[in-house]
Structures are given as structure tokens and as C-alpha cells.
Design a protein around this motif. Structure first.
Motif, short mmCIF file in Angstrom:
data_model
loop_
_atom_site.label_atom_id
_atom_site.label_comp_id
_atom_site.label_asym_id
_atom_site.label_seq_id
_atom_site.Cartn_x
_atom_site.Cartn_y
_atom_site.Cartn_z
N LEU A 152 -30.88 -25.81 36.08
CA LEU A 152 -30.95 -24.48 35.46
C LEU A 152 -29.96 -24.79 34.03
O LEU A 152 -29.40 -25.63 33.98
N ASP A 153 -30.35 -23.61 33.18
CA ASP A 153 -29.86 -23.80 31.92
C ASP A 153 -28.50 -22.83 31.99
O ASP A 153 -27.46 -22.65 31.53
N LEU A 154 -28.60 -21.72 33.06
CA LEU A 154 -27.50 -20.81 33.30
C LEU A 154 -27.57 -20.15 34.64
O LEU A 154 -28.71 -19.76 34.88
N VAL A 155 -26.42 -20.03 34.98
CA VAL A 155 -26.32 -19.66 36.48
C VAL A 155 -25.48 -18.22 36.21
O VAL A 155 -24.16 -18.35 35.75
N ALA A 156 -26.08 -17.06 36.47
CA ALA A 156 -25.08 -15.82 36.37
C ALA A 156 -24.56 -15.34 37.79
O ALA A 156 -25.33 -15.16 38.68
N GLY A 157 -23.25 -15.08 37.76
CA GLY A 157 -22.56 -14.38 38.75
C GLY A 157 -23.21 -13.00 39.13
O GLY A 157 -23.56 -12.33 38.16
N HIS A 158 -23.30 -12.75 40.41
CA HIS A 158 -23.87 -11.31 40.82
C HIS A 158 -22.90 -10.91 41.96
O HIS A 158 -22.77 -11.38 42.91
N ARG A 159 -21.97 -9.72 41.21
CA ARG A 159 -21.23 -8.94 42.19
C ARG A 159 -21.63 -8.28 43.20
O ARG A 159 -22.11 -7.00 42.81
N THR A 160 -22.10 -8.56 44.36
CA THR A 160 -22.65 -7.67 45.28
C THR A 160 -21.67 -6.65 45.89
O THR A 160 -22.19 -5.68 46.48
N GLN A 161 -20.37 -6.95 45.74
CA GLN A 161 -19.57 -5.95 46.37
C GLN A 161 -18.39 -5.64 45.19
O GLN A 161 -17.29 -6.41 45.15
N ARG A 162 -18.71 -4.65 44.47
CA ARG A 162 -17.56 -4.60 43.39
C ARG A 162 -16.37 -3.70 43.94
O ARG A 162 -16.43 -3.16 44.91
N ARG A 163 -15.42 -4.40 43.36
CA ARG A 163 -13.91 -4.04 43.79
C ARG A 163 -13.34 -2.97 42.33
O ARG A 163 -12.30 -3.29 42.04
N ASP A 164 -14.27 -1.99 42.00
CA ASP A 164 -13.79 -1.21 40.78
C ASP A 164 -13.56 0.12 41.10
O ASP A 164 -14.21 0.58 42.17
N ASP A 165 -13.21 1.14 40.27
CA ASP A 165 -13.16 2.57 40.70
C ASP A 165 -14.68 2.89 40.46
O ASP A 165 -15.46 2.37 40.02
N ALA A 166 -14.87 4.27 41.04
CA ALA A 166 -16.13 4.66 40.84
C ALA A 166 -16.78 4.82 39.57
O ALA A 166 -17.89 4.94 39.37
N VAL A 167 -15.95 5.37 38.38
CA VAL A 167 -16.57 5.36 37.08
C VAL A 167 -16.91 4.10 36.66
O VAL A 167 -18.14 4.03 36.00
N LYS A 168 -16.46 3.01 36.77
CA LYS A 168 -16.82 1.58 36.42
C LYS A 168 -18.20 1.41 37.00
O LYS A 168 -18.84 0.64 36.45
N ARG A 169 -18.01 1.51 38.60
CA ARG A 169 -19.30 1.05 39.24
C ARG A 169 -20.51 1.92 38.78
O ARG A 169 -21.53 1.35 38.52
N VAL A 170 -20.35 3.14 38.69
CA VAL A 170 -21.49 3.94 38.04
C VAL A 170 -22.03 3.64 36.68
O VAL A 170 -23.25 3.50 36.57
N SER A 171 -21.06 3.55 36.17
CA SER A 171 -21.36 3.18 34.35
C SER A 171 -22.31 1.83 34.45
O SER A 171 -23.02 1.46 33.55
N SER A 172 -21.62 0.96 35.18
CA SER A 172 -22.13 -0.60 34.99
C SER A 172 -23.53 -0.59 35.71
O SER A 172 -24.51 -1.18 35.29
N ARG A 173 -23.78 0.22 36.75
CA ARG A 173 -24.95 0.31 37.67
C ARG A 173 -26.06 0.87 36.72
O ARG A 173 -27.07 0.34 36.42
#
Length: 334
Positions: free
Chosen positions: A148-169
């Protein structure tokens, strides 16, 4: 919208950036063995003094037994991060810290760190400690085994507040719909990629948010891998709701422009009917579109370079190579 003028302005801005290195006595300026295809861990950080010591210790633990270095770019911190990094570098030969006098952003810090890197692979981590370096060996193994040229991490269980999770999603959903990059979480800071691939990408502010789309546009192979995510234990987030959403949408329009106009990969054959791409990749001339090195932003390109190429604290670091292929050889990418 990213057009030719805005791209030129980005490069012009780069030419004004000054980075400071620890100085000629830093262990990495001495005659140490090259990395020989190892890993360069890149950590952009601003005001993360309380998170950096633990994060760097975890990198050492995760990559024990491998060839690696750690490049931290202190992006204009005001919390004593640079003082700590300079002291830590005197005791840690694998740590290579650099400093911006004022903040230039995460993408600029990563781009400069990649140019300074001596490893074949780049591994990126956010300086806030929310990425777990223990995920790096699995990401490196996947990249190697699957070519592969790039492996991207996928945070399946976010440990952020609700605002950060919603805006990121929401930002991720909009980005996927428009770019079709088949990557569920491009905002995740932990990634592994080939250095030569990264250096051929167009540089612009916020490019770090779109690495999978940019790599795919040039024919690269990208895959996501589930990774751990942790709560921030110190400091404060540098991004708010509008940084993730509205600014991100504006950037997406520019990336769409770049992707649609990309004509890579474009297979070539020589007079014998053989593919000519390798001859281009390893030629002695700079590639069209290859970012030009910034004279003020570079430390020695080889572990065997003269220590005099380092400048004392407060002065510019020495100039680097303008050709990434030659730089790879100089940095010992065996």
C-alpha cells in the motif's frame, strides 16, 4: 477554490517560513548509521508540553527493535514545549525537534517534517496524545504486506465530546459524498505512508485532511485500518466546529478541482515496449510538480553531513535537496 494563483501563493508562503533546529551538538548531526528504509514518525504539535513526553515514550516502546526516528515540529508553542524538546533531544538521539516562531498550521508542519525525514515510511501522529502509537506496527505491517501507499487510521470508538463527534461525522460524510475517497475517517491523525508518494503530492494548507483522496488521484493504493482513540488528558483542542465543517467544505471544493484535473497514473512505454514509469521515478532530474525545497526549513540531508550545516538556535537550518530522489539516496534510504 484552488487555482494556479492560490497554489503559487502557498509556495510563496512556504518560502517565508523559518524553522529552528536544536543545534550542531544534537546527536542526529553526528555520524550515526542511516535509517536504511526505516520509519520517520512525524508529530506536529502546538502547546502540547504536557502530552509530548508520554507520547514520545510510547513511540519508543511501540517501535522497539526497528529503525526509526521521531521528528517533532513545534508549531509556535507558547507553553514551554520548545524548551523541553531541546533538552530532551540532547538525551535522545532518535528525537529531532524543530520549531516555528509562529504557528503555520498542521499541514505545513507535516510537509516540512516529511522533507526532513530519512525513513522510507512516514508515520504521523497528532501531538495531543489521542492517537495510540501501539497501532503503528500493525499499520506498517499492513502497508508492507499489501504493498500500500497509505494506511489511514479509522477511529471506530471516538473519545471526544459530542460537538467534535458530530462535526467530524458530518464533515466526513460530506467529504466522502463529494470526493468518493472510500476512507471513513480522513481526520484521524495516525497514518502510515510512503515518503516518496507523499512528497509528490501538491502542497496546500489543510492538505493533511485529504491525503487518501490525493494519493488515490495519482493511482496510489489506500486502505483504512481500525485504530484506538483516547481521551485528551492535557491541553485544549486547536479545532472547533467551524474548522471541521465549513472550512473543510471549502477545502473539498479545491481538492475536487485537483482530483478532476489529475491525469495520473499515465503509463508510458519506451521503444522496447517496457514501462517507463520507473525510469522517471528514479531519474536525476526533478519531477514536474515536485515541491521545491525551502532553504530556511532544512537540516542536514544525511546523517553523515557536516555538523556545520546546522545553525545555532535562532538561525535558519541549512538548505535541503530540491530533488526528492537524490535526497532519498543522501538520507540512506537503502
Amino acid at each position: 477554490m484552488l487555482d494556479a494563483q492560490s497554489l503559487l501563493r502557498s509556495y510563496s508562503m512556504k518560502s517565508a517560513i523559518t524553522m529552528t533546529s536544536p543545534g550542531p551538538d544534537h546527536p542526529s548531526a553526528q555520524g550515526e548509521e542511516p535509517l536504511c528504509g526505516g520509519v520517520s514518525v512525524l508529530i506536529p504539535a502546538r502547546d502540547e508540553r504536557d502530552n509530548l513526553p508520554g507520547l514520545i515514550a510510547e513511540v519508543h516502546e511501540a517501535l522497539a527493535g526497528q529503525r526509526y526516528e521521531i521528528i517533532v515540529v513545534d508549531d509556535g508553542s507558547s507553553d514551554g514545549s520548545w524548551s523541553w524538546l531541546k533538552q530532551a533531544a540532547q538525551e535522545d538521539s532518535r528525537l529531532r525537534p524543530y520549531h516555528h516562531g509562529t504557528s503555520f498550521g498542521q499541514s505545513t508542519s507535516l510537509w516540512q517534517a516529511a522533507r526532513l525525514a530519512r525513513g522510507r515510511w512516514l508515520a504521523t501522529l497528532d501531538g495531543d496524545g489521542q492517537n495510540d502509537p501501539a497501532d503503528l506496527p500493525d499499520m506498517l505491517s499492513l502497508a508492507t504486506l499489501e504493498k500500500l501507499d497509505l494506511v489511514a487510521g479509522h477511529r471506530t470508538q471516538r473519545r471526544d465530546d459530542a460537538v467534535k463527534r458530530v462535526s467530524s461525522r458530518l464533515a466526513n460524510a460530506i467529504r466522502q459524498a463529494l470526493l468518493q475517497d472510500d476512507t471513513p475517517d480522513t481526520g484521524c491523525g495516525i497514518k502510515v505512508m510512503r515518503r516518496d508518494v507523499f512528497l509528490r503530492l501538491p502542497y496546500f494548507d489543510h492538505m493533511h485532511r485529504f491525503l487518501p483522496a490525493l494519493v488515490r488521484a495519482q493511482g496510489g493504493k489506500v486502505q483504512s485500518l481500525a485504530v484506538r482513540h483516547r481521551e485528551r488528558v492535557a491541553g485544549v483542542s486547536k479545532y472547533g466546529f467551524f474548522d471541521r465543517l465549513w472550512v473543510g467544505i471549502a477545502d473539498i471544493v479545491g481538492v475536487m478541482w485537483l482530483v478532476r484535473r489529475s491525469r495520473l497514473p499515465s503509463p508510458l512505454e519506451n521503444i522496447f515496449g517496457h514501462a517507463a514509469s520507473e525510469a522517471i521515478d528514479h531519474g536525476s532530474l526533478p519531477l514536474v510538480g515536485t515541491p521545491v525545497s525551502t532553504p530556511s526549513a532544512f537540516a542536514p540531508t544525511s546523517l553523515f553531513d557536516s555538523p556545520s550545516r546546522y545553525q545555532a538556535d535562532g538561525h535558519d537550518a541549512a538548505a535541503g535537496d530540491s530533488n526528492p530522489d537524490q535526497a532519498d539516496v543522501a538520507r540512506g534510504a537503502c
